[in-house]
Design an enzyme around this catalytic site. Sequence first.
Site, PDB file in Angstrom:
ATOM      1  N   ARG A 189       0.833  -1.209   0.000  1.00 21.45           N
ATOM      2  CA  ARG A 189       0.000   0.000   0.000  1.00 21.45           C
ATOM      3  C   ARG A 189       0.867   1.259   0.000  1.00 21.45           C
ATOM      4  O   ARG A 189       1.020   1.936  -1.001  1.00 21.45           O
ATOM      5  CB  ARG A 189      -0.937  -0.011   1.215  1.00 21.45           C
ATOM      6  CG  ARG A 189      -2.081   1.028   1.134  1.00 21.45           C
ATOM      7  CD  ARG A 189      -1.695   2.428   1.542  1.00 21.45           C
ATOM      8  NE  ARG A 189      -1.227   2.516   2.934  1.00 21.45           N
ATOM      9  CZ  ARG A 189      -0.739   3.643   3.469  1.00 21.45           C
ATOM     10  NH1 ARG A 189      -0.637   4.752   2.740  1.00 21.45           N
ATOM     11  NH2 ARG A 189      -0.316   3.654   4.717  1.00 21.45           N
ATOM     12  N   ASP A 190       1.511   1.546   1.103  1.00 24.34           N
ATOM     13  CA  ASP A 190       2.341   2.745   1.224  1.00 24.34           C
ATOM     14  C   ASP A 190       3.503   2.692   0.240  1.00 24.34           C
ATOM     15  O   ASP A 190       3.916   3.708  -0.309  1.00 24.34           O
ATOM     16  CB  ASP A 190       2.864   2.842   2.665  1.00 24.34           C
ATOM     17  CG  ASP A 190       3.510   4.177   2.982  1.00 24.34           C
ATOM     18  OD1 ASP A 190       3.396   5.102   2.173  1.00 24.34           O
ATOM     19  OD2 ASP A 190       4.129   4.285   4.049  1.00 24.34           O
ATOM     20  N   HIS A 221      10.941   6.543   8.460  1.00 27.60           N
ATOM     21  CA  HIS A 221      11.494   6.746   7.129  1.00 27.60           C
ATOM     22  C   HIS A 221      13.008   6.930   7.272  1.00 27.60           C
ATOM     23  O   HIS A 221      13.492   7.380   8.317  1.00 27.60           O
ATOM     24  CB  HIS A 221      10.863   7.969   6.459  1.00 27.60           C
ATOM     25  CG  HIS A 221       9.468   7.731   5.975  1.00 27.60           C
ATOM     26  ND1 HIS A 221       8.899   8.423   4.932  1.00 27.60           N
ATOM     27  CD2 HIS A 221       8.518   6.857   6.391  1.00 27.60           C
ATOM     28  CE1 HIS A 221       7.666   7.996   4.728  1.00 27.60           C
ATOM     29  NE2 HIS A 221       7.407   7.056   5.612  1.00 27.60           N
ATOM     30  N   CYS A 238       6.099   9.547   1.403  1.00 30.26           N
ATOM     31  CA  CYS A 238       4.820  10.257   1.494  1.00 30.26           C
ATOM     32  C   CYS A 238       4.680  11.241   0.333  1.00 30.26           C
ATOM     33  O   CYS A 238       5.486  12.166   0.218  1.00 30.26           O
ATOM     34  CB  CYS A 238       4.709  10.997   2.825  1.00 30.26           C
ATOM     35  SG  CYS A 238       3.143  11.871   2.994  1.00 30.26           S
ATOM     36  N   ASN A 246      10.496   4.337   3.026  1.00 33.74           N
ATOM     37  CA  ASN A 246      10.264   3.699   4.320  1.00 33.74           C
ATOM     38  C   ASN A 246      11.457   2.842   4.732  1.00 33.74           C
ATOM     39  O   ASN A 246      12.275   2.437   3.903  1.00 33.74           O
ATOM     40  CB  ASN A 246       9.035   2.786   4.219  1.00 33.74           C
ATOM     41  CG  ASN A 246       7.742   3.545   4.074  1.00 33.74           C
ATOM     42  OD1 ASN A 246       7.346   4.279   4.959  1.00 33.74           O
ATOM     43  ND2 ASN A 246       7.070   3.365   2.946  1.00 33.74           N
TER      44      ASN A 246
END
Length: 304
Positions: free
Chosen positions: A17-18, A212, A243, A252
């Site tokens: 997802r991210d 991060h 982000c 990340n």
Amino acid sequence: MTTQMPESVTVYEVGARDGLQNEATAISTSDKVEFIRRLVASGLTTIEATSFVHPTWVPQLADAEDVLRELDLDGAVSYPVLVPNPRGLDRAIAAGVRHIAIFGSATESFAQKNLNRSVDEQFEMFAPTVSRAREEGMDVRAYVSMCFGDPWEGHVPVSQVVEVGRRLYDLGSSQLSIGDTLGLATPGRVHDLIDAFDSAGLGADVLAVHFHDTYGQALANSYAALEAGIRTFDASAGGLGGCPYAPGAAGNLATEDLVWMLDGLGIRSGVDVAALARASTWMAELLGRPSTSSVVRALASQDA
């Protein structure tokens, strides 16, 4: 602060997802599903699968329902999804989702840019979503972002982060993930924030951390969180992601780098780092660039 390291931890995998949400390369539904299956095969048991954010904002995840249709949502693996509002929750309920996550901000600037709400208004937006999700028997996780710094506001006071985090948790969440969105945290600041949450009644048992690696501190910060008793760590296979609404937010923490450290400490995660690295390498090839994970690169060089 505790110095008793946990015997085991949960890795909350966010790569599907991210990690993929703001990739320019379009990833097919079948490849997303295959990526998730490879992550499962590595031993991961919590994998954030997708997001029910409007496709205009995150076109990469416009196929959320199609991805979830291919997964066993009632099995042993948990597949949380990001849900920003009641419409997103409607979609999650229809898809048979059991675990959702909401995403709040500790700062006014980021709340406006990411949610088009003030900090106070975000709670009004999330409250009915969380309440209905709980009525439907869903588990709810809350993220709080910009916990260590904001690109528009600079330093974020610990007391401000704790107040926002406490309010997000009190909406009805079972876990609060502390987000270092810009990668500005250092171990001392990690200790200070976790201690402040503990003093406010949110102990390490209900906290997670999301680091991060912008300044190369993500592993050091993870070690500091382990020292403080944290037992849930967000990470992204191969270091995918960042982000899209925060200038300067790098990737990340790579799941492989985290698991390598945990293995060295004798802390169980249930993840096979070699199998995970193969999954990350597979996705990196689809994206047309090498993985940013140090462990993935090291293992690949050994194989070569």
